[in-house]
Scaffold this motif. Structure first.
Motif, short mmCIF file in Angstrom:
data_model
loop_
_atom_site.label_atom_id
_atom_site.label_comp_id
_atom_site.label_asym_id
_atom_site.label_seq_id
_atom_site.Cartn_x
_atom_site.Cartn_y
_atom_site.Cartn_z
N ARG A 1 -7.41 -8.96 6.23
CA ARG A 1 -6.08 -9.15 6.80
C ARG A 1 -5.22 -7.93 6.50
O ARG A 1 -5.16 -7.47 5.36
N ALA A 2 -4.56 -7.43 7.53
CA ALA A 2 -3.57 -6.37 7.39
C ALA A 2 -2.23 -6.93 7.84
O ALA A 2 -2.11 -7.42 8.97
N GLY A 3 -1.24 -6.89 6.96
CA GLY A 3 0.06 -7.48 7.28
C GLY A 3 1.20 -6.52 7.04
O GLY A 3 1.11 -5.61 6.20
N TRP A 4 2.28 -6.71 7.76
CA TRP A 4 3.46 -5.87 7.62
C TRP A 4 4.67 -6.78 7.39
O TRP A 4 4.92 -7.70 8.16
N SER A 5 5.42 -6.51 6.31
CA SER A 5 6.60 -7.30 5.98
C SER A 5 7.84 -6.60 6.52
O SER A 5 8.17 -5.49 6.07
N VAL B 1 0.84 -1.19 0.00
CA VAL B 1 0.00 0.00 0.00
C VAL B 1 0.88 1.25 0.00
O VAL B 1 1.69 1.47 0.91
N GLY B 2 0.75 2.06 -1.02
CA GLY B 2 1.52 3.29 -1.12
C GLY B 2 3.02 3.08 -1.15
O GLY B 2 3.79 3.94 -0.73
N GLY B 3 3.45 1.89 -1.63
CA GLY B 3 4.86 1.59 -1.69
C GLY B 3 5.48 1.22 -0.36
O GLY B 3 6.70 1.13 -0.24
N THR B 4 4.65 1.00 0.66
CA THR B 4 5.13 0.64 1.99
C THR B 4 5.10 -0.88 2.18
O THR B 4 4.55 -1.61 1.34
N PRO B 5 5.64 -1.40 3.29
CA PRO B 5 5.56 -2.84 3.57
C PRO B 5 4.18 -3.30 4.02
O PRO B 5 4.01 -4.47 4.37
N LEU B 6 3.20 -2.41 4.05
CA LEU B 6 1.85 -2.76 4.48
C LEU B 6 1.10 -3.46 3.35
O LEU B 6 1.03 -2.95 2.23
#
Length: 340
Positions: A101-105, A41-46
Motif C-alpha cells: 500500500r502506498a498512501g498520501w496524507s 518516507v523522507g519526512g513527506t506525507p507519503l
C-alpha cells in the motif's frame, strides 16, 4: 482450542516499523505474518506499507450463499446447490497473500491510498468433528474456485476521512472509508469490488455518553462464474453483524446498519449497548427486500485510553449467542488490502 502466538517488532528513528508474528490454535491451525511500514518516507506525507502472510484454517464455517434461514435439521438425500438451503458445514482453507500500500496524507484527517494484493487459496475437506464437512451437504463443483483453488491479483484505490476526536475515545466527528477496484480478467476470474462505511459520533451528555451510528455497504459486480465464492462479501463476526457466527452470510451485496450507545464505567473502561441490522443479496433488489433482513442486539466492554483503543469484549445475540474479542467493531474494512 488454545493458542500460542509469538511476535517481534522493531522501530526506526523515523517511525519505520518491522513486525512479525507466528501463532497456532484458535481459528488458525498455523499463521505467520511479516509486515513493514514507513509512515513518513523522507519526512513527506507519503506512507508505504507491505505485508505477507500464510495461514491454515482447518474449519471455516459455510452455510451456503444468500440469506436463507438456517436449517440444521435438514439431511439432504443429494448434494445441495449453494443457494438451496443454509446448513452449517465447514471446510479447510490454506491461504497465502502479499500486499503493498502506498498512501498520501493530505492532512491528519484525509488519506488517499493505492493497494495491490496477490492472494492464493486452496480448499479441502474440513478437519472439524463439530459439523459436517462441506462436500457432505453441498455440491462443491458449483462453488466457484473450491475444487481447483485460485490465485488473484487485485488493485484497489482507498480513501479515508477521519475527524473523530479524541481518537481513543471519540465523542464527536466521523470516519468515512471507501474503496474500489477489483481483479482484472485473469484465469477465468475477474470482477469489480467496492465498499463504503460511514460512522458518526454524537455527544448526548457530558462528553462520555455517546451515540454511535454506523452503516457499511460492500458489493461485487461480475458474472457468478467469474467470482470465487471466498471473495464474496460476508456478514457475521466481530465487525459485521455481531449476533451471527463469522462469515455466516455470503453474497454479492451486503449492507450493515448499527446504532450503539456508549457510557462510562471506569477511567479506562466503557460499556456499550447496540442493535444491528444486516442484509445480503444477489443484487440490490434482493438486498433491500425486508425478508432478507437479519437483526442482532448485544453489549460490550470497551477498554481504551483517551488516545488509544485497546480492545473490546463483544457479546451479541441474533442467530444464537456470540462472543468476540476485537479492537474497533466499526472498522468494517480494516482488512481491505488483505486476502478476502
Amino acid at each position: 482450542r488454545s493458542g500460542a502466538p509469538a511476535s517481534r517488532a522493531g522501530r526506526g528513528s523515523g517511525g519505520e516499523r518491522l513486525w512479525g508474528s507466528a501463532a497456532c490454535g484458535g481459528v488458525y491451525q498455523q499463521a505467520y505474518r511479516l509486515s513493514v511500514s514507513a509512515p513518513s518516507v523522507g519526512g513527506t506525507p507519503l506512507a508505504l506499507e507491505a505485508s505477507t502472510a500464510f495461514d491454515v484454517e482447518p474449519s471455516q464455517g459455510f452455510w451456503g450463499l444468500g440469506s436463507a434461514p438456517r436449517d440444521d435439521t435438514l439431511r439432504p438425500a443429494r448434494a445441495l446447490g449453494p443457494r438451496e438451503a443454509a446448513v452449517e458445514t465447514s471446510f479447510s482453507q490454506r491461504r497465502f497473500f502479499t500486499n503493498l500500500r502506498a498512501g498520501w496524507s493530505f492532512s491528519r484527517q484525509v488519506r488517499l491510498g493505492v493497494i495491490g494484493v496477490l492472494a492464493h487459496y486452496d480448499f479441502e475437506e474440513s478437519q472439524s468433528d463439530d459439523e459436517p464437512s462441506i462436500e457432505r451437504v453441498y455440491d462443491v463443483g458449483r462453488l466457484v474456485g473450491f475444487e481447483e483453488g485460485f490465485t488473484l491479483a487485485e488493485p484497489l484505490l482507498d480513501f479515508v476521512i477521519d475527524t473523530r476526536a479524541p481518537r481513543g475515545r471519540p465523542a464527536s466527528g466521523l470516519r468515512f472509508d471507501t474503496f474500489a477496484g477489483g481483479p482484472p480478467p485473469q484465469q477465468g476470474y475477474g470482477f469489480f469490488h467496492a465498499g463504503a462505511a460511514l460512522t458518526g459520533y454524537l455527544d448526548l451528555y457530558g462528553g462520555d455518553r455517546i451515540l454511535v451510528l454506523h452503516a457499511a455497504h460492500e458489493m461485487v459486480f461480475g458474472a457468478d462464474s467469474a467470482i470465487p465464492f471466498a471473495a464474496l462479501p460476508r456478514l457475521g463476526g466481530p465487525r459485521r453483524l455481531r449476533g451471527y457466527e463469522r462469515n455466516r452470510l455470503r453474497d454479492k451485496r451486503t449492507f450493515l446498519a448499527v446504532a450503539e450507545y456508549e457510557y462510562p464505567i471506569h477511567e479506562y473502561v466503557d460499556g456499550a449497548l447496540f442493535v444491528e441490522m444486516g442484509s445480503v443479496g444477489r443484487d440490490h433488489e434482493e438486498l433491500i427486500d425486508p425478508r432478507h433482513y437479519r437483526f442482532s442486539v448485544g453489549g460490550s466492554l470497551l477498554f481504551r485510553s483517551r488516545d488509544t483503543r485497546l480492545f473490546s469484549l463483544q457479546l451479541g445475540y441474533g442467530e444464537g449467542l456470540q462472543f468476540f474479542l476485537t479492537t474497533d467493531p466499526f472498522l468494517t474494512f480494516s482488512d481491505k488490502g488483505e486476502a478476502p
